[in-house]
Design an enzyme around this catalytic site. Sequence first.
Site, PDB file in Angstrom:
ATOM      1  CG  PHE A 263     -11.704   6.527  61.456  1.00  0.00           C
ATOM      2  CD1 PHE A 263     -11.061   5.892  62.522  1.00  0.00           C
ATOM      3  CD2 PHE A 263     -12.305   5.718  60.493  1.00  0.00           C
ATOM      4  CE1 PHE A 263     -10.996   4.514  62.628  1.00  0.00           C
ATOM      5  CE2 PHE A 263     -12.254   4.333  60.590  1.00  0.00           C
ATOM      6  CZ  PHE A 263     -11.593   3.738  61.659  1.00  0.00           C
TER       7      PHE A 263
ATOM      8  CE1 TYR B 267      21.770   4.720  43.694  1.00  0.00           C
ATOM      9  CE2 TYR B 267      23.815   4.714  42.428  1.00  0.00           C
ATOM     10  CZ  TYR B 267      22.984   5.292  43.374  1.00  0.00           C
ATOM     11  OH  TYR B 267      23.365   6.450  44.008  1.00  0.00           O
TER      12      TYR B 267
ATOM     13  N   GLY C 230       0.757  -1.239   0.000  1.00  0.00           N
ATOM     14  CA  GLY C 230       0.000   0.000   0.000  1.00  0.00           C
ATOM     15  C   GLY C 230       0.783   1.282   0.000  1.00  0.00           C
TER      16      GLY C 230
ATOM     17  CG  ASN D 129      -1.805   6.092  60.774  1.00  0.00           C
ATOM     18  OD1 ASN D 129      -2.750   5.782  60.084  1.00  0.00           O
ATOM     19  ND2 ASN D 129      -1.355   5.325  61.775  1.00  0.00           N
TER      20      ASN D 129
ATOM     21  CE  LYS E 217      16.176  14.709  51.662  1.00  0.00           C
ATOM     22  NZ  LYS E 217      16.573  15.512  52.832  1.00  0.00           N
ATOM     23  CG  HIS E 218      13.452  10.223  51.821  1.00  0.00           C
ATOM     24  ND1 HIS E 218      14.366   9.755  50.892  1.00  0.00           N
ATOM     25  CD2 HIS E 218      14.197  10.736  52.827  1.00  0.00           C
ATOM     26  CE1 HIS E 218      15.589   9.974  51.323  1.00  0.00           C
ATOM     27  NE2 HIS E 218      15.523  10.570  52.504  1.00  0.00           N
TER      28      HIS E 218
ATOM     29  CD  GLU F 242      19.627  15.308  44.973  1.00  0.00           C
ATOM     30  OE1 GLU F 242      19.953  15.361  43.766  1.00  0.00           O
ATOM     31  OE2 GLU F 242      20.279  14.685  45.824  1.00  0.00           O
TER      32      GLU F 242
ATOM     33  CG  HIS G 221      -0.704   1.948  53.089  1.00  0.00           C
ATOM     34  ND1 HIS G 221      -2.055   1.804  52.848  1.00  0.00           N
ATOM     35  CD2 HIS G 221      -0.578   2.128  54.418  1.00  0.00           C
ATOM     36  CE1 HIS G 221      -2.718   1.863  53.990  1.00  0.00           C
ATOM     37  NE2 HIS G 221      -1.845   2.068  54.965  1.00  0.00           N
TER      38      HIS G 221
ATOM     39  N   GLY H 239      18.275  19.044  50.183  1.00  0.00           N
ATOM     40  CA  GLY H 239      18.381  17.925  49.246  1.00  0.00           C
ATOM     41  C   GLY H 239      17.038  17.438  48.738  1.00  0.00           C
TER      42      GLY H 239
END
Length: 529
Positions: free
Chosen positions: A478, A219, A38, A423, A280-281, A333, A529, A310
């Site tokens: 809650f 890493y 085509g 929490n 951060k994190h 960063e 979480h 950082g």
Amino acid sequence: MSQLQQVRRALISVSDKTGLVPFARALAERGVDLVSTGGTAKALREAGLEVSDVSDLTGFPEMMDGRVKTLHPAVHGGLLALRDDAGHVASMEAHGIKAIDLLVVNLYPFEATVAGGADYDTAIENIDIGGPAMIRAAAKNHGFVTVVVDVEDYDAVLTEMDAHSGSTSHAFRQRLAQVAYARTGAYDAAVSTWMAGAIGETQPRRRVFAGRLAQGLRYGENPHQGAAFYTDGLDVPGVATARQHQGKELSYNNINDTDAAFRLVAEFEPADGPAVAIIKHANPCGVARGATFAEAFGRAFDCDRTSAFGGIVALNGTLDGDTARAISEIFTEVVIAPDATDEAKEVFAAKKNLRLLTTGGLPDPAARRLAVRQVSGGWLVQDDDVGQISEDDLRVVTKRAPTDDQVADMLFAWRVAKHVKSNAIVYAKRMATVGIGAGQMSRVDSSTIAALKAGRMAAELGLPESPAAGSVVASDAFFPFPDGLLAAAEAGATAVIQPGGSLRDDAVIEAADAAGLAMVFTGMRHFRH
């Protein structure tokens, strides 16, 4: 099977014609016969190249609006025949099947069609059938056939052929076969995912996820962990599509934290004014609004100056020179924003280790997407948390009702709490966080940590009292007992926003009334979480 296989005939059928003509011309110059279909054949002829139609191989014209053109033994026999098997060779000779040594196919643009909002019938017509069938056949027979599915491999094929006098090596064909199967797998994943959504199947029996390598990483979270960054191909403003203006390569943790920061700051509409988040994190250590971005950054930084060192800074609008200078005063960063002025870029140019990313826009905080997490033996899949509330959703449950200013701070704190690991407890005052407690196993501990951070802020800024005094507090879930609430009250909070829904709500409300707090329930939880 010989390790080296000569490329004498190539079948080329591509939707994306980027680089097609130069590649095909280079093949022809190396003595390769070209067969095509085509629009691809038309493009090659218009470029002055000699090309045979696939119908010349099959003896059948393309039919049914192109649905049927390559699904034929003359094609698949040419791809699948084992060249060192006497029976296969005899079958080829008996039926006039010519060997195909190189297959170059990229598929109908199904993903782009769906992303463009195509209707059901249009999407169906953009599901490629012949292409995947040929790719899979060629990849299976990689002992003899070279298969190419990505434009970026064109030059590699030519280099390989030049290195081996017009042949390709077995290792090279193996690598391209793996790429080919990954492409058909990703294509089928896109089709099945789209179809599940189109028919309202929220929990399909089988689900496939696919990604394209964007960056190999040195890493992962730690040096002993291998890692890479894959994108899903969706053109969504964010770290995956951002332009990096300066700085060294992003790391695994940079990418994770930058995404968290940008998705948080996107909760705040630019039309409502500047907002800045410092992460951060993957947890916010300061979030604030301000009249300017410089002011918003300063207020966010003051929340937790120690943790901000950082960190990642995200803005919901254009980074300007004043804000860039303020950010430059601390080690940062990554900075990510929809855009940046030339002045801001010049300021950051002196900080060669700082990465500046611009995205051209903000992600839609209400956009539906999937959150996927691998567990031993499987995957957990859920809708991403795009839940939002407004003032109309708040239910006052205490004797004292919050003021308008407190309601504004509550909604601000609630948006931040959504992005804090559970929490989660967030103290806020005048549209800025003043204490954040994250990731604790006990909500009381989160309340206490947030209060401690507010106290540290007072010490660092020389304030006469903790900024938690007179603040509002947001809890992502809650309060199961009054203790966490009372810890917030002791820290100076005067109003509380929480989901409600505990068996002990009455006891918590009674404690709030006794402490003189105003409290509202949202009816929505934001576990993270």
